[in-house]
Structures are given as structure tokens and as C-alpha cells.
Scaffold this motif. Sequence first.
Motif, mmCIF file in Angstrom:
data_model
loop_
_atom_site.group_PDB
_atom_site.id
_atom_site.type_symbol
_atom_site.label_atom_id
_atom_site.label_comp_id
_atom_site.label_asym_id
_atom_site.label_seq_id
_atom_site.Cartn_x
_atom_site.Cartn_y
_atom_site.Cartn_z
ATOM 1 N N GLY A 55 1.025 -1.239 -0.023
ATOM 2 C CA GLY A 55 0.039 -0.169 0.008
ATOM 3 C C GLY A 55 0.914 1.136 0.014
ATOM 4 O O GLY A 55 1.990 1.138 -0.222
ATOM 5 N N TYR A 56 0.158 2.200 0.331
ATOM 6 C CA TYR A 56 0.751 3.506 0.204
ATOM 7 C C TYR A 56 0.678 4.489 1.570
ATOM 8 O O TYR A 56 -0.545 4.383 2.212
ATOM 9 C CB TYR A 56 0.196 4.606 -0.957
ATOM 10 N N SER A 61 -2.681 13.179 -0.199
ATOM 11 C CA SER A 61 -4.053 12.868 -0.621
ATOM 12 C C SER A 61 -4.659 11.514 -0.107
ATOM 13 O O SER A 61 -3.957 10.680 0.191
ATOM 14 C CB SER A 61 -3.870 12.589 -2.152
ATOM 15 N N GLU A 62 -5.968 11.567 -0.095
ATOM 16 C CA GLU A 62 -6.664 10.436 0.250
ATOM 17 C C GLU A 62 -6.772 9.427 -0.893
ATOM 18 O O GLU A 62 -7.076 9.865 -2.228
ATOM 19 C CB GLU A 62 -7.998 10.570 0.879
ATOM 20 N N ARG A 63 -6.883 7.971 -0.571
ATOM 21 C CA ARG A 63 -6.950 6.945 -1.763
ATOM 22 C C ARG A 63 -6.365 7.348 -2.817
ATOM 23 O O ARG A 63 -6.730 7.258 -3.939
ATOM 24 C CB ARG A 63 -8.482 6.848 -1.940
ATOM 25 N N THR A 65 -3.737 6.478 -5.995
ATOM 26 C CA THR A 65 -3.425 5.428 -7.003
ATOM 27 C C THR A 65 -2.296 5.135 -7.383
ATOM 28 O O THR A 65 -1.227 5.922 -6.733
ATOM 29 C CB THR A 65 -4.208 5.773 -8.474
ATOM 30 N N HIS A 76 3.360 10.198 -0.711
ATOM 31 C CA HIS A 76 3.464 8.826 -0.208
ATOM 32 C C HIS A 76 4.519 7.980 -0.532
ATOM 33 O O HIS A 76 5.407 8.205 -1.556
ATOM 34 C CB HIS A 76 2.112 7.940 -0.936
ATOM 35 N N TRP A 159 -2.993 3.366 2.917
ATOM 36 C CA TRP A 159 -4.022 2.938 1.818
ATOM 37 C C TRP A 159 -3.607 1.658 1.125
ATOM 38 O O TRP A 159 -2.576 1.606 0.397
ATOM 39 C CB TRP A 159 -4.215 4.176 1.001
ATOM 40 N N ASP A 160 -4.284 0.711 0.970
ATOM 41 C CA ASP A 160 -4.120 -0.351 0.182
ATOM 42 C C ASP A 160 -3.994 -0.200 -1.054
ATOM 43 O O ASP A 160 -4.510 0.747 -1.692
ATOM 44 C CB ASP A 160 -5.334 -1.499 0.233
ATOM 45 N N GLU A 162 -3.655 -1.343 -5.370
ATOM 46 C CA GLU A 162 -4.491 -2.084 -6.061
ATOM 47 C C GLU A 162 -4.380 -3.724 -5.981
ATOM 48 O O GLU A 162 -3.169 -4.187 -5.566
ATOM 49 C CB GLU A 162 -4.312 -1.446 -7.504
#
Length: 200
Positions: A55-56, A61-63, A65, A76, A159-160, A162
Motif C-alpha cells: 500500500g501507500y 491525498s486520500e485513496r 492510486t 506517499h 491505503w491498500d 490495487e
Amino acid sequence: MRFPVMALALLATLAFIPISQAHAAQREAIFAGGCFWCMEPPYDKLEGVVSTTSGYIGGESERPTYEQVSGGNTGHAEAVKVVYDDEVVGYETLLDVFWHNIDPFAEGRQFCDVGSQYRSAIFPLDQRQRRLAEASKEAVETRFERDVKTRIEPKAPFWDAEEYHQNFYKKNPVRYRFYRAGCGRDDRLEAVWGDDAGKP
């Protein structure tokens, strides 16, 4: 009818005891060591580790990519979250595995991956983890008599990544081995850590 009902209630209560005890022993730890594909395998091999998740962490920032993080503009770092059974393996051991799978002297990069998103960092989740992380960093500096560039950063949302990044070394073993070799990861680990490279 009272006895069967009471007996069933007692059995139901007892059935939940091992589960709750097991959950009570589970802890989390988060480490950034460059490409997260390469940080899952050493922990997955470790007895007492329940799961690893790429993850990050550490950005604004949220979520985010993968495209955003890999662009280097979110702050991140690629990281791995380790869920472990604290009664089987301690945080000290997780730290030991972390150090032996990174280049602690590289700043803003790891191996062939350049940028703050590939920085090495420890993200303690409580004061005990922070004390142990700081002590382990000092131990590495003492061993090598050099400044360690690995950061100890504040707790932050994880944040997980992908789904296709999770367990990448299992899903795409040929591509994973090609990347790892081409990035020079194992050669550099051996140069830094010798026979202890890549523990466990």
C-alpha cells in the motif's frame, strides 16, 4: 429443557475464547522499503506473520492510486503492512527483517527505483514501536559507523494498493524475478549485509 440450553450457551461462550485470544495477540507494523513487491516475501516467510498488504503511506491525498504515487507528487511511499501474532514473533524481529532487506544508506531511493515514493522508512504505530525503531536505527549506525538515511516517520493513514499489486511475487513470479534481478536488489543487499542479506 434448561440443561441443554445452558449447556449450549456455555459451549458457545467457550467456542469464542480462542478466537478472541488470537485476535488480541495480533498487531500491525508498517515498513517502506522501496518497491512493495519485494517487501512482502521476506515477511510472508516469517513464522507468526498472518498477512502482508502492499500500500501507500505518508502522503497528503486520500485513496491515492499507483499512477499518482509512482509519479512522485503525492508524498506517499510504497509500503507493506504486516499483521503478525505478537505471541509468536515480536516487533524487534520484524525490524531486523526490515533492515536486512533494504539499503539503509540510500536517500530518496532504493536500488534502481529513484524518488521519495521509494524511500525507506519505518512508520511506528505506538510509542513502544517508535522506541524500538529508534534503537534499531542507532544499532545499524553503530554497526556500520555511518549515518542511516532511513526515516522514522509519524503514524499516518495506510491505503491498500490495487489488487494486482498484492502478492505480486506469487501472481507473476517470472516478471517479479526479472524485475528484482534487473533492479540489482539482491546484489546490493549482499554488498551491504553479506550473509545476512534478505533475512529471513
